[in-house]
Design an enzyme around this catalytic site. Sequence first.
Site, PDB file in Angstrom:
ATOM      1  N   TYR A  62       0.846  -1.196   0.000  1.00  0.00           N
ATOM      2  CA  TYR A  62       0.000   0.000   0.000  1.00  0.00           C
ATOM      3  C   TYR A  62       0.882   1.247   0.000  1.00  0.00           C
ATOM      4  CZ  TYR A  62      -4.230  -2.712   1.065  1.00  0.00           C
ATOM      5  OH  TYR A  62      -5.284  -3.588   1.019  1.00  0.00           O
ATOM      6  N   HIS A 128      -1.303 -11.629  -0.920  1.00  0.00           N
ATOM      7  CA  HIS A 128      -2.059 -10.491  -1.451  1.00  0.00           C
ATOM      8  C   HIS A 128      -2.156 -10.509  -2.974  1.00  0.00           C
ATOM      9  CE1 HIS A 128      -2.654  -5.833  -1.581  1.00  0.00           C
ATOM     10  NE2 HIS A 128      -3.804  -6.476  -1.597  1.00  0.00           N
TER      11      HIS A 128
END
Length: 315
Positions: A62, A128
């Site tokens: 992120y 992820h």
Amino acid sequence: MSLPVHPLGSTGLEVTALCMGTSPLASMPQLYGYDVSDERAVATIDAVLDSDIRFIDTSNGYGEHGEAEKRIGLALAAHVGLPGDFVLATKVDPDPVTGDFSGDRVLASYEESLQRLGLDRVPLLYLHDPERIPFEDGVAPGGPVEALVRLREEGRVDHIGVAGGPVGLLERYLATGAFEVVLSHNRYTLLDRSAEAMFVAARERGIGVVNAAPYGGGMLAKGPDVQAKYGYGERDDHVAEAARAMADVCASHGVPLAAAALQFSLRASFVDATVVGVSSPERVAQTIEYAGLPIPDALWAELDALVPSPEYWLG
């Protein structure tokens, strides 16, 4: 309001029904359309730590250079660490330069996350967005799944999960038996029910179910006239038309569309926690308010009648 607390599948973890998503705090204007300063990000995390929310979701990937994790680390340092009743989950990601998503990269990703967060371990670690590599590479010897299992076996993480988008691929990873938690985004909302069958089946197997992005990337929070994208991409006009009709129905009942979108996920018996990305302290308070807002039963049937055909779902 006092948020419900649920067991996260069979992990033994207890999590609040609301989970704070930190992707917006990484300041990714190309995705969200706005910047977030360090000060605003830390203030937002502080507001979560001081609220009834006891579950935070983040990721190595992120923001450039792991900005979300760095900012969480700044906030935690000021609080002298993570409160004992908090569950913090992060995710392993490919190398941002080379795209490597090998087992060695998984181990490196986790170490980077711990350093940024200022923690010795996290209780929950996800693979992820595995759609970035072929499934065969994901489960191959020396690959990311093997590395995650090793981290768990060595006691360096307590539990592992898989987090991504495409439902069919997530189901293949769950079928390996390696994962204890599944997270999918944008695929169980007022507009899209792609993940429902997978979530129900996972729940029946004792797998924790985490539903992320109940606002569809903003369309169900801001309305389709403000946010024309659903799930971070352009969609068929049928999706925006359905969102607009849903907003009108909600307004006729005096209910914000965002509150209905959030509670649609919260009221699902097979969802253990709902991840909502927030980018300001005010949004933390508003999200908790929406979670407890009274919604008439009649509204749900009217909203169900407006769901777009499955051909328009993300799948």
